[in-house]
Scaffold this motif. Structure first.
Motif, PDB file in Angstrom:
ATOM      1  N   ALA B 110     -13.438  -0.764 -10.471  1.00 23.57           N
ATOM      2  CA  ALA B 110     -12.746  -0.687  -9.177  1.00 23.57           C
ATOM      3  C   ALA B 110     -12.503   0.781  -8.806  1.00 23.57           C
ATOM      4  N   ALA B 111     -12.112   1.583  -9.795  1.00 26.06           N
ATOM      5  CA  ALA B 111     -11.828   3.004  -9.544  1.00 26.06           C
ATOM      6  C   ALA B 111     -13.093   3.726  -9.071  1.00 26.06           C
ATOM      7  N   GLU B 112     -14.233   3.395  -9.684  1.00 25.53           N
ATOM      8  CA  GLU B 112     -15.512   3.988  -9.264  1.00 25.53           C
ATOM      9  C   GLU B 112     -15.771   3.764  -7.780  1.00 25.53           C
ATOM     10  N   ARG B 113     -15.367   2.599  -7.304  1.00 27.39           N
ATOM     11  CA  ARG B 113     -15.601   2.234  -5.900  1.00 27.39           C
ATOM     12  C   ARG B 113     -14.499   2.724  -4.963  1.00 27.39           C
ATOM     13  N   GLY B 114     -13.461   3.297  -5.524  1.00 29.29           N
ATOM     14  CA  GLY B 114     -12.355   3.758  -4.684  1.00 29.29           C
ATOM     15  C   GLY B 114     -11.439   2.635  -4.224  1.00 29.29           C
ATOM     16  N   TRP B 115     -11.504   1.502  -4.925  1.00 26.98           N
ATOM     17  CA  TRP B 115     -10.624   0.376  -4.574  1.00 26.98           C
ATOM     18  C   TRP B 115      -9.328   0.520  -5.356  1.00 26.98           C
ATOM     19  N   ARG B 116      -8.205   0.594  -4.658  1.00 27.36           N
ATOM     20  CA  ARG B 116      -6.923   0.670  -5.352  1.00 27.36           C
ATOM     21  C   ARG B 116      -6.545  -0.709  -5.883  1.00 27.36           C
ATOM     22  N   VAL B 117      -5.973  -0.748  -7.066  1.00 29.39           N
ATOM     23  CA  VAL B 117      -5.710  -2.015  -7.757  1.00 29.39           C
ATOM     24  C   VAL B 117      -4.227  -2.162  -8.112  1.00 29.39           C
ATOM     25  N   LEU B 118      -3.760  -3.394  -7.993  1.00 32.54           N
ATOM     26  CA  LEU B 118      -2.441  -3.795  -8.491  1.00 32.54           C
ATOM     27  C   LEU B 118      -2.684  -4.971  -9.440  1.00 32.54           C
ATOM     28  N   VAL B 119      -2.053  -4.955 -10.597  1.00 37.04           N
ATOM     29  CA  VAL B 119      -2.237  -6.058 -11.553  1.00 37.04           C
ATOM     30  C   VAL B 119      -0.915  -6.804 -11.718  1.00 37.04           C
ATOM     31  N   VAL B 120      -1.010  -8.125 -11.688  1.00 40.49           N
ATOM     32  CA  VAL B 120       0.163  -8.986 -11.865  1.00 40.49           C
ATOM     33  C   VAL B 120       0.020  -9.723 -13.203  1.00 40.49           C
ATOM     34  N   ALA B 121       1.071  -9.711 -13.994  1.00 40.87           N
ATOM     35  CA  ALA B 121       1.058 -10.318 -15.333  1.00 40.87           C
ATOM     36  C   ALA B 121       0.820 -11.822 -15.270  1.00 40.87           C
ATOM     37  N   PRO B 122       0.266 -12.395 -16.341  1.00 41.18           N
ATOM     38  CA  PRO B 122       0.133 -13.865 -16.432  1.00 41.18           C
ATOM     39  C   PRO B 122       1.499 -14.505 -16.631  1.00 41.18           C
ATOM     40  N   PRO B 123       1.802 -15.569 -15.887  1.00 41.19           N
ATOM     41  CA  PRO B 123       3.121 -16.211 -15.983  1.00 41.19           C
ATOM     42  C   PRO B 123       3.215 -17.190 -17.153  1.00 41.19           C
ATOM     43  N   PRO B 124       4.428 -17.658 -17.463  1.00 48.58           N
ATOM     44  CA  PRO B 124       4.608 -18.630 -18.546  1.00 48.58           C
ATOM     45  C   PRO B 124       4.324 -20.070 -18.110  1.00 48.58           C
ATOM     46  N   VAL B 125       3.933 -20.893 -19.087  1.00 48.21           N
ATOM     47  CA  VAL B 125       3.714 -22.329 -18.870  1.00 48.21           C
ATOM     48  C   VAL B 125       4.787 -23.089 -19.667  1.00 48.21           C
ATOM     49  N   ALA B 126       4.636 -24.406 -19.773  1.00 46.75           N
ATOM     50  CA  ALA B 126       5.636 -25.206 -20.500  1.00 46.75           C
ATOM     51  C   ALA B 126       5.203 -25.452 -21.945  1.00 46.75           C
ATOM     52  N   ASP B 127       4.819 -24.383 -22.659  1.00 46.25           N
ATOM     53  CA  ASP B 127       4.326 -24.518 -24.030  1.00 46.25           C
ATOM     54  C   ASP B 127       4.664 -23.212 -24.750  1.00 46.25           C
ATOM     55  N   ALA B 128       5.596 -23.286 -25.695  1.00 39.12           N
ATOM     56  CA  ALA B 128       6.137 -22.069 -26.335  1.00 39.12           C
ATOM     57  C   ALA B 128       5.062 -21.262 -27.054  1.00 39.12           C
ATOM     58  N   GLU B 129       4.159 -21.950 -27.758  1.00 40.84           N
ATOM     59  CA  GLU B 129       3.141 -21.204 -28.517  1.00 40.84           C
ATOM     60  C   GLU B 129       2.143 -20.522 -27.578  1.00 40.84           C
ATOM     61  N   HIS B 130       1.780 -21.237 -26.544  1.00 38.89           N
ATOM     62  CA  HIS B 130       0.892 -20.646 -25.537  1.00 38.89           C
ATOM     63  C   HIS B 130       1.567 -19.408 -24.936  1.00 38.89           C
ATOM     64  N   ASN B 131       2.857 -19.554 -24.598  1.00 35.91           N
ATOM     65  CA  ASN B 131       3.591 -18.427 -24.006  1.00 35.91           C
ATOM     66  C   ASN B 131       3.667 -17.226 -24.947  1.00 35.91           C
ATOM     67  N   ALA B 132       3.795 -17.481 -26.248  1.00 34.95           N
ATOM     68  CA  ALA B 132       3.860 -16.359 -27.205  1.00 34.95           C
ATOM     69  C   ALA B 132       2.545 -15.579 -27.180  1.00 34.95           C
ATOM     70  N   ARG B 133       1.430 -16.313 -27.080  1.00 32.17           N
ATOM     71  CA  ARG B 133       0.118 -15.629 -27.007  1.00 32.17           C
ATOM     72  C   ARG B 133      -0.009 -14.870 -25.687  1.00 32.17           C
ATOM     73  N   THR B 134       0.453 -15.485 -24.590  1.00 29.30           N
ATOM     74  CA  THR B 134       0.390 -14.813 -23.285  1.00 29.30           C
ATOM     75  C   THR B 134       1.270 -13.562 -23.271  1.00 29.30           C
ATOM     76  N   ALA B 135       2.449 -13.670 -23.892  1.00 30.40           N
ATOM     77  CA  ALA B 135       3.372 -12.521 -23.923  1.00 30.40           C
ATOM     78  C   ALA B 135       2.759 -11.346 -24.688  1.00 30.40           C
ATOM     79  N   ALA B 136       2.009 -11.648 -25.750  1.00 29.19           N
ATOM     80  CA  ALA B 136       1.344 -10.578 -26.505  1.00 29.19           C
ATOM     81  C   ALA B 136       0.292  -9.897 -25.627  1.00 29.19           C
TER      82      ALA B 136
END
Lengths: 199, 199
Positions: B110-136
């Motif tokens: 994206a930077a090569e093309r001059g496109w400015r970027v904003l990144v949004v984090a992945p949100p949590p789901v209803a599964d604690a183990e899945h969320n622990a992996r996402t949080a990492a």
């Protein structure tokens, strides 16, 4: 239990909803109305500004394929033609025979994949000569869809006679309406859309 | 006179707004708020269900290119990771090192093309183990963005602690919220989004 309905809306800036401060366009309004009526669906908006049927031919299948996986109720709503009928560099951007051939090709390829299609006519802008060319295309698109047994929603003439649409297009950029104009086109499409979704 | 601002929102089902009866998702809410604040923009939603960073790598450039022509103020908002962190067939769908490499690759291209970027984090789901992996993954994504001087909006932990989000995700399909949950995530993203848009 409920079917997994996924709809790709493919087309130009009208599909993308350019000019709509609510950022829904007619595609988003139809999808939200379906939710409200108890028909949840996944809607993918694949409208792109300035695109002709030729531009859409280049990308529609590449973009629809990852969005319409095997096993879902896969649908495509198509709408283009205003940019095809635009005069630029001394000629129409796409020759009418090519626009018609592109539509026919799209319908055939969607049918091969088992994707049900609904086609929405290109709307009028604030330029009488441009509209005359679009209206001619509208007539041929209607014939092409009839020959393929695909529903075609004739919004061009009703919007040409629609004061809200005309006023917003004139007050805007000469091509796109605002929120009230998008409400009007949505109301014209909604009955056929509902019938098509339930079929 | 006013700049021609075009934003592609690229990512997964959260970007697409799955579960939102208003059919806007957080991307549509941000775009509509920008319009209301006098910053009209063309928003293209390129979120696709079930997609990992690897799936997004395959298509993002092909899809963004026709939507971000030369001469416009071209932007990309990225958000993915929940599907990367999903367990399937005895393993994580994408290894964390690969997710991080994919993000780095996207930012560089994206930077090569001059496109400015904003990144949004992945949100949590209803599964604690899945969320622990996402949080990492969230932690490593934050480092990757910081190293590239790209803003990263940390919504994961605030949403984990958000009762509205959690209740709607549980009441829904275990992954996606409804309209109120999308309001919550939008409120978390909005300040950084406004700052990024004005920069």
């Amino acid at each position: 239990m409920s079917r997994d309905l996924r709809v790709c809306f493919v087309g130009d800036s009208y599909v993308a909803g350019v000019g709509d401060p609510r950022c829904l366009g007619w595609a988003g309004r139809l999808a939200a109305a379906a939710h409200a009526e108890g028909v949840p669906l996944t809607a993918y908006n694949l409208g792109v500004r300035r695109q002709t049927s030729a531009d859409i031919m280049d990308r529609w299948l590449i973009e629809c394929s990852p969005r319409l996986p095997e096993g879902v109720d896969a649908r495509v709503v198509l709408s283009f033609g205003v940019n095809d009928a635009m005069y630029e560099n001394g000629g129409q951007r796409v020759a009418p025979a090519d626009s018609v051939a592109n539509l026919g090709n799209l319908l055939a390829r969607a049918a091969e994949r088992g994707w049900r299609v609904l086609v929405v006519a290109p709307p009028p802008v604030a330029d009488a000569e441009h509209n005359a060319r679009t209206a001619a295309l509208d007539e041929r698109f209607a014939q092409t869809c009839a020959a393929s047994d695909v529903p075609y929603v004739r919004v061009h003439q009703p919007l040409y006679d629609n004061a809200v649409w005309a006023a917003e297009v004139r007050a805007g950029d000469g091509a796109h309406p605002g929120a009230a104009g998008y409400d009007e086109i949505t109301a014209l499409i909604a009955p056929r859309w509902r019938e098509w979704l339930s079929g």
